[in-house]
Design a protein around this motif. Sequence first.
Motif, short mmCIF file in Angstrom:
data_model
loop_
_atom_site.label_atom_id
_atom_site.label_comp_id
_atom_site.label_asym_id
_atom_site.label_seq_id
_atom_site.Cartn_x
_atom_site.Cartn_y
_atom_site.Cartn_z
N ARG A 47 0.84 -1.21 0.00
CA ARG A 47 0.00 0.00 0.00
C ARG A 47 0.87 1.25 0.00
N GLU A 48 2.00 1.19 0.70
CA GLU A 48 2.90 2.35 0.72
C GLU A 48 3.60 2.52 -0.62
N ASN A 49 3.58 1.47 -1.42
CA ASN A 49 4.19 1.52 -2.75
C ASN A 49 3.14 1.25 -3.82
N ALA A 50 2.01 1.91 -3.64
CA ALA A 50 0.87 1.64 -4.52
C ALA A 50 1.18 1.96 -5.98
N HIS A 51 2.18 2.81 -6.22
CA HIS A 51 2.52 3.15 -7.61
C HIS A 51 3.26 2.02 -8.30
N LEU A 52 3.75 1.06 -7.52
CA LEU A 52 4.51 -0.05 -8.13
C LEU A 52 3.86 -1.42 -7.86
N ARG A 53 2.87 -1.43 -6.94
CA ARG A 53 2.34 -2.73 -6.51
C ARG A 53 1.60 -3.46 -7.62
N ILE A 54 1.19 -2.73 -8.64
CA ILE A 54 0.47 -3.34 -9.75
C ILE A 54 1.35 -4.37 -10.46
N ARG A 55 2.66 -4.32 -10.23
CA ARG A 55 3.54 -5.30 -10.89
C ARG A 55 3.61 -6.64 -10.15
N THR A 56 2.92 -6.72 -9.02
CA THR A 56 2.90 -8.02 -8.33
C THR A 56 1.77 -8.86 -8.92
N ASN A 57 1.89 -10.17 -8.75
CA ASN A 57 0.84 -11.07 -9.26
C ASN A 57 -0.50 -10.75 -8.64
N THR A 58 -0.49 -10.52 -7.31
CA THR A 58 -1.75 -10.29 -6.60
C THR A 58 -2.47 -9.07 -7.15
N ILE B 143 -10.48 -3.01 1.80
CA ILE B 143 -10.96 -2.29 0.61
C ILE B 143 -9.86 -1.43 -0.02
N ARG B 144 -8.83 -1.12 0.74
CA ARG B 144 -7.69 -0.35 0.19
C ARG B 144 -6.93 -1.14 -0.87
N ASP B 145 -7.16 -2.44 -0.91
CA ASP B 145 -6.40 -3.28 -1.84
C ASP B 145 -7.15 -3.62 -3.12
N VAL B 146 -8.35 -3.05 -3.30
CA VAL B 146 -9.08 -3.37 -4.53
C VAL B 146 -9.36 -2.14 -5.38
N ILE B 147 -8.77 -1.02 -5.03
CA ILE B 147 -8.84 0.20 -5.84
C ILE B 147 -7.38 0.63 -6.03
N PRO B 148 -7.01 1.11 -7.23
CA PRO B 148 -5.58 1.38 -7.44
C PRO B 148 -4.97 2.32 -6.41
N PHE B 149 -5.60 3.46 -6.19
CA PHE B 149 -5.03 4.45 -5.27
C PHE B 149 -6.07 4.85 -4.24
N PRO B 150 -6.14 4.15 -3.11
CA PRO B 150 -7.21 4.39 -2.14
C PRO B 150 -7.13 5.77 -1.49
N ARG B 151 -8.31 6.33 -1.25
CA ARG B 151 -8.45 7.59 -0.50
C ARG B 151 -9.15 7.27 0.80
N THR B 152 -8.45 7.45 1.91
CA THR B 152 -9.01 7.15 3.22
C THR B 152 -8.58 8.26 4.18
N PRO B 153 -9.17 8.32 5.39
CA PRO B 153 -8.78 9.40 6.30
C PRO B 153 -7.25 9.49 6.45
N ARG B 154 -6.73 10.66 6.33
CA ARG B 154 -5.30 10.95 6.46
C ARG B 154 -4.44 10.32 5.37
N ASN B 155 -5.05 9.95 4.28
CA ASN B 155 -4.27 9.33 3.22
C ASN B 155 -4.78 9.67 1.82
N ALA B 156 -4.03 10.52 1.14
CA ALA B 156 -4.34 10.83 -0.26
C ALA B 156 -3.04 10.87 -1.05
N GLU B 157 -2.14 9.92 -0.72
CA GLU B 157 -0.86 9.84 -1.44
C GLU B 157 -1.12 9.37 -2.87
N PHE B 158 -0.26 9.69 -3.74
CA PHE B 158 -0.28 9.33 -5.18
C PHE B 158 -1.31 10.15 -5.95
#
Length: 477
Positions: free
Chosen positions: A115-126, A462-477
């Motif tokens: 999640r902290e590397n959401a810009h690169l995590r798409i390259r994992t199988n999962t 739910i943070r793991d099923v949207i490319p760049f999640p928006r949640t309280p205190r988190n709008a990175e990327f």
Amino acid sequence: MSYKQIKNILKLNPNSQNIIVKGWVKTFRANRFISLNDGSCIENIQCVVDFETMKSEILEKINTGTSLKIHGSLIKSMGKGQNLEIKVTDIKILGECDIETYPIQPKKHSLEFLRENAHLRIRTNTFGAIMRIRSNISFSIHKFFKEKGFYYVNTPIITGSDAEGAGEMFKVTTLDLKNIPIDKKNMVNYESDFFSKETNLTVSGQLEAESLAMGLGNVYTFGPTFRAENSNTSRHLAEFWMIEPEMAFYDLNDNMNLAESFIKSILKNLIVECENDLNFLKNRLEQEDKMKPQKDRNELNLIERLNFVVNNDFEKITYSDAFEILKNCKLNKKKKFKYIIDKWGVDFQSEHERYLVEKHFKKPVIVYDYPAKIKAFYMRMNDDNKTVKAMDILFPGIGEIVGGSQREERLDVLKSRIKELKIDQKELWWYLDLRKYGSVKHSGFGLGLERLILFSTGMTNIRDVIPFPRTPRNAEF
Ligand code: ATP
Ligand code: MN
């Protein structure tokens, strides 16, 4: 010659034909075997290099993460694990990858780290599998409605009414936050704001969709939805995607039946069209299950769970009957729920919803005819004057996946509900107009796309099923 996607190459008959592939290196073993993935499918293609003829300055630059263009010939593989491979004749390095700092190493990473590397995590199988499934589901949704004769409509993202009451809203303004104009009553004066009124990001397109249904018949929206609820749960996002069909002439029963066949149809498509991605996620879950105590393990594997939903009728039950079940269940009597069920009229919490689905019925449940007090003003009042024609669909592991209702089509009843709830009627002038000019019975529901993807992938956050999640205190990327 143009390059081919790996998913298409894997369907070919190998006869030493010339092939070009492009992708990112998953692994590079023994200075000889490159496992390449291009995102078109979960499988990699093995590319075999003859290191005696290949320039060593090229081989030195190949790491996990490097992007390559490879020329070669497609042959039958002698090795284990694949049928085909590419005998490499030429390699072009498209982009080098600094292996010292590249976060996505060929090993298992925690979901938190990814999640902290959401810009690169798409390259994992999962995450590749999850996002391909997300795309498949989105497409199936449009297909389902098109085949049923629904029109796809777009409702505003910036709205002027805050009457829906579905959740906390994000304000939209161009006012200078350091110098906010104040009126005589010491309230913000929106006169000089962009729209000359208070505006927000939409929490639902329903009210506008109703207007469109009152002329087009059957419509649906599929768009971003925003809720500033400060609930840091694994099922809530501040920005999510919602599908909201709205149907003229439908009653609550028609509505429930449509929602059920809708979900079944999407899952059925998925099982057929995303077999390999689902299999990967199924195995991933089974590995995870092995780490859990026996009692917490899933009885059915991921694909069995999807098939179970497709092949079984959802349980339909009124709020009052569900209330009795919950009130009299052992957990409630032993005060094991965080919120005890005692008086008719209480709202069910996620723990109660999951009890009904996972313990009592062991299948998806549709609860309908809810107490009016806990539901929105626009829901159709029943003759008992206590309950409204609302329905929620509850799913295992998730709780509410769909919320819907038959809408109040009678002007006088709607007006008195608005008054009762102290909503500003002026704001809703156009909504009331719909009841004045050819009003008809109508219904609709909202399905949260990410909640359906949670169920479909077996993921739990739910943070793991949207490319760049928006949640309280988190709008990175
Ligand atoms: P919940 O009780 O879970 O907060 P809700 O009653 O607020 O849901 P509705 O207003 O009925 O939900 O919205 C319709 C659907 O939208 C829900 O059934 C759910 O699938 C989805 N949904 C609602 N809020 C969120 C959110 N914050 N993040 C993701 N999906 C959501
Ligand atoms: Mn909510």
